[in-house]
Scaffold this active site. Structure first.
Site, PDB file in Angstrom:
ATOM      1  CE  LYS A 181       4.263  -5.708  -5.149  1.00 23.57           C
ATOM      2  NZ  LYS A 181       5.709  -5.502  -4.967  1.00 23.57           N
ATOM      3  CB  THR A 182       8.415  -9.600  -4.335  1.00 20.13           C
ATOM      4  OG1 THR A 182       7.633  -8.492  -3.876  1.00 20.13           O
ATOM      5  CG2 THR A 182       9.881  -9.335  -4.030  1.00 20.13           C
ATOM      6  CG  ASP A 230       8.111  -3.436  -6.605  1.00 16.07           C
ATOM      7  OD1 ASP A 230       7.064  -4.000  -6.958  1.00 16.07           O
ATOM      8  OD2 ASP A 230       8.586  -3.532  -5.456  1.00 16.07           O
ATOM      9  CD  GLU A 231       4.135  -2.058  -4.581  1.00 15.74           C
ATOM     10  OE1 GLU A 231       3.044  -1.936  -5.161  1.00 15.74           O
ATOM     11  OE2 GLU A 231       4.294  -2.775  -3.589  1.00 15.74           O
ATOM     12  CD  GLN A 259      -2.526  -4.807  -3.737  1.00 15.43           C
ATOM     13  OE1 GLN A 259      -1.986  -4.761  -2.628  1.00 15.43           O
ATOM     14  NE2 GLN A 259      -2.224  -5.746  -4.622  1.00 15.43           N
ATOM     15  NE  ARG A 285      -2.983  -6.022   2.331  1.00 10.51           N
ATOM     16  CZ  ARG A 285      -2.266  -6.338   1.256  1.00 10.51           C
ATOM     17  NH1 ARG A 285      -0.981  -6.586   1.387  1.00 10.51           N
ATOM     18  NH2 ARG A 285      -2.820  -6.426   0.067  1.00 10.51           N
TER      19      ARG A 285
END
Length: 756
Positions: free
Chosen positions: A57-58, A246-247, A277, A626
């Site tokens: 995503k980044t 973002d997020e 998430q 993770r």
């Protein structure tokens, strides 16, 4: 795996402050997969980039900013980018700079919601009765101001603590509710003697008098200005041609309103996030913001990033199967970009008899990984609550595994643990001056600087310990009667605890000290997520004290543990953190201990069976994803709670793992196969863990087969008031002493409980 570097296929013109593109597909585009490229090149209209875990995503955000600049759709200062941390804002700006060159220096509107709002607010303070040089209160300053207002309202601050009021007001502001729009229902008439709404209004008035705002005001006041003055709103709508978020799954209601108002004109808002998430509901995040994106922004396009670049297929598929049990989510079909091989490990599910064995076993496995060449830094232990960390810290210190705590202090460095140990030391050693001075003000006892100065002066003059000086002052006329009474009460309690130390079990004595000192009540009154975490940590401290035959030996052991800690920050270390703190990180090997009902999912979430349970499941999903190569889930067959062993029930999440991608063989040597749809039942059927069964010889110190109206010791029971618990012993006619999972020890009538 995608490359993390970019070459710059542009020429920067210093005169026009723009980029001119070479006649080739730029690297920032060519290195993207099909879905990522579509997300970057779809520049017009509302867009939701649904980015599953590890899907880049980044990279999409950075490439999208570069693309907008490179195609001259907007100048850098016409792009607004919101992040949730200053660190994320800095890193994103640096990555854009690596892509586009010096032109990125003109990205002046990239930052957190609060930072951007503060900048906007300072330009329009007159609309909300402020001066441009307004102060922004810290959380501590906010509580201090509220405490004064509570006292002015003639309320008992001990019963209605300022931290609780701060939490309530912050929650209202997260929902976009000012002091005028709070309904009686939202004000919860029983809170603060029915004065919560009035206190909110008084607080806002006092802030205005001091030319100050708190963090919640930064956004809510900007929203108020934009709603009140269409011309100011239009100014910012024209200013920002593109908005990137973002997020997005972590936004609250007022942040949604802020974005909605700003994007109405251009409609060019692109939000990147993943509803699976969303794990910050406890601090105001509204997962419905992302779930209703298409309704909130009509004509929106949704692009799903499906290719995971982080985890093996077994890990990703296990996590995906688990999260599919949530009803309120957007469907996704993620797949791993990693080449599958026969060597790929399944997600392992392992059982230990106790938390000590859990830590010991995981420590042994980490040493084996190290021997095979895996750095400690690529290993993480992700816990549900910080109280679980202590067992691992103790074990790692004893066997020499270097570790670091991410997202918080080490267990023995936490304020509540230091306070508790200070109380214990004063109980055993009345002449411990440093510990006595620490406990004097916690909880607050109305002792001012003048009293402390007199205490120190008398101690120096007469050669007294600080406690002896305090006792001398308490029976003199040197201070006010209220101060004397407060000192004398503390000293008498210390003497009482000291007399109990010889014949009282250590865990029981520890509980008595923390209860009678008022420390536990102080945290309960705060009633915030932070205070609940601190209470959990204190329960873990009391639990660990049960391993010792005296309070002195327990204190000596903790002193040796803390004294042996030495781990430079740059040393190769195992990472220990909560799953919340792990969001955004990744490791080769991840251990996930404590997957038991009441712990994970946490009991607080079980009380909210819909949204609470779904957020816990999202947290489990985040924990699993993770891991790059290895994920190991652990649970225990029993845990000791305040000195008593209590049978643990395996987490329901274990029954929601995919049999094809998870291995349950490690649960027991007598069991080699478990149907994934029946894990929960099969564990009990095979007597691995019988729900509610607690062996009588480890359950009750007072004795064994004690019954009361057919309720046997060790029976699992349920109370509508206190939740689940286990009977300890009969307590008179028709009464039972019960250890509840979350409420601790209670003695209640049999008619108010039922066996489960």
């Amino acid at each position: 795996m995608q490359s993390s570097t970019f070459s710059v296929p542009f020429v920067f013109d210093a005169n026009t402050n723009q980029l001119s593109s070479c006649n080739q597909v730029p690297d920032y585009i060519s290195c993207l997969n099909e879905e990522q490229r579509l997300a970057v090149e779809t520049t017009e209209g509302p867009l939701l980039v649904l980015a599953g875990a590890g899907t880049g995503k980044t990279r999409v955000l950075v490439s999208r900013i570069a693309h907008i600049i490179a195609t001259t759709k907007a100048k850098p200062h016409e792009i607004l980018v919101t992040t949730f941390t200053n660190k994320a804002a800095r890193e994103m700006k640096e990555r854009v700079k690596d892509t586009t060159g010096p032109v990125a220096n003109s990205l002046s509107w990239i930052g957190t919601f609060h930072a951007l709002s503060a900048r906007i607010l300072r330009n329009h303070t007159s609309y909300v009765g402020l001066q441009p040089d307004f102060a922004i209160l810290s959380a501590e300053e906010q509580v201090h101001l509220l405490k004064k207002l509570i006292e002015s309202a003639n309320l008992d601050e001990k019963r209605w603590p300022a931290k609780l009021l701060a939490s309530i007001i912050n929650e209202w502001k997260n929902k976009g509710l000012d002091e005028h729009s709070i309904s009686n229902l939202e004000a919860q008439h029983y809170l603060f003697g029915g004065k919560a709404k009035q206190l909110y209004a008084a607080y806002q008035a006092r802030l205005s008098e001091h030319n100050a705002v708190d963090y919640g005001d930064l956004l809510s006041l900007v929203v108020r200005i934009w709603k009140q003055d269409p011309n100011i709103l239009a100014e910012y709508q024209s200013k920002f041609r593109y908005i990137l978020v973002d997020e997005y799954q972590d936004t609250n209601i007022v942040q949604y309103l802020w974005l909605k108002l700003l994007a109405i004109k251009s409609k060019n808002i692109a939000c990147v996030g993943d509803d699976d998430q969303s794990i910050y509901g406890w601090r105001g995040a509204e997962v419905t913001n992302i779930l209703r994106f298409e309704q909130n922004f009509p004509g929106a396009k949704v692009i799903l990033l499906k290719r995971n670049y982080r985890s093996t297929s077994n890990i990703l598929n296990s996590a995906s199967y688990l999260i599919s049990h949530n009803k309120n989510r957007l469907p996704k079909d993620l797949f791993s970009d990693r080449v599958s091989s026969e060597d790929d490990e399944k997600v392992s599910v392992c059982c230990a008899t106790s938390s000590k064995e859990e830590a010991r076993s995981i420590g042994t496995l980490i040493e084996l990984l190290r021997q095979k060449g895996q750095p400690y830094s690529q290993v993480a232990i992700l816990v549900r609550t910080s109280s679980q960390m202590k067992e691992f810290e103790d074990r790692f210190i004893s066997i020499g595994i270097p570790y670091r705590i991410l997202g918080g202090p080490k267990f023995y460095d936490r304020a509540e643990i230091k306070d508790a140990l200070a109380y214990f030391r004063c109980t055993v050693r009345p002449y411990d001056n440093l510990s006595f001075e620490r406990i004097l003000g916690t909880p607050k006892r109305g002792l001012g600087k003048a009293t402390l100065q007199k205490m120190h002066a008398l101690a120096k003059q007469e050669g007294y310990s600080t406690m002896e000086a305090a006792e001398a002052i308490a029976i003199s006329s040197m201070v006010y009667p209220k101060t004397r009474a407060s000192l004398l009460e503390l000293i008498n309690k210390l003497k009482k605890w000291h007399s109990l130390a010889c014949n009282t079990p250590v865990a029981e004595l520890s509980s008595i000290i923390l209860d009678e000192s008022g420390y536990i009540d102080m945290l309960k009154r705060e009633s915030t997520p932070e205070s609940e975490i601190r209470l959990d940590n204190l329960k873990e401290l009391v639990r660990s004290a049960a391993d010792y035959d005296s309070l002195s030996n327990f204190l000596e052991s903790t002193a040796l543990i803390t004294g042996n800690e030495s781990n430079p920050s740059n040393e190769d270390s195992v990472n220990i953190m909560t799953i919340h703190a792990a969001k955004g990180l990744e490791f080769d090997t991840v251990f996930l201990p404590g997957w038991e009902e009441g712990l994970f999912p946490h009991q607080r979430a079980l009380n909210d069976k819909q949204s609470g349970l779904e957020e816990e499941r999202r947290l489990a999903y985040v924990g699993l994803t993770r891991a790059r190569k290895t994920a190991m889930i652990w649970f225990t067959s029993s845990r000791r709670v305040q000195g008593y062993w209590q049978a643990s029930t395996p987490s329901r999440f274990l029954g929601e793992l995919s049999q094809a991608h998870a291995s349950f063989a490690a649960i027991s040597p007598i069991q080699t196969e478990i149907s994934h749809t029946n894990v929960y039942t099969q564990m009990h059927k095979n007597n691995l863990l019988k729900p509610g069964r607690v062996d009588s010889h480890i359950m009750s110190r007072e004795g064994s087969p004690d019954t009361n109206n057919d309720l046997k010791v060790g029976t699992r029971v349920f109370s509508k008031t206190f939740g689940y618990g286990t009977t300890i012993k009969a307590a008179g006619h028709n009464n039972m002493k019960i250890l509840f999972d979350t409420a601790g020890y209670k003695t209640i009538r049999n008619s108010y409980i039922e066996p489960v």
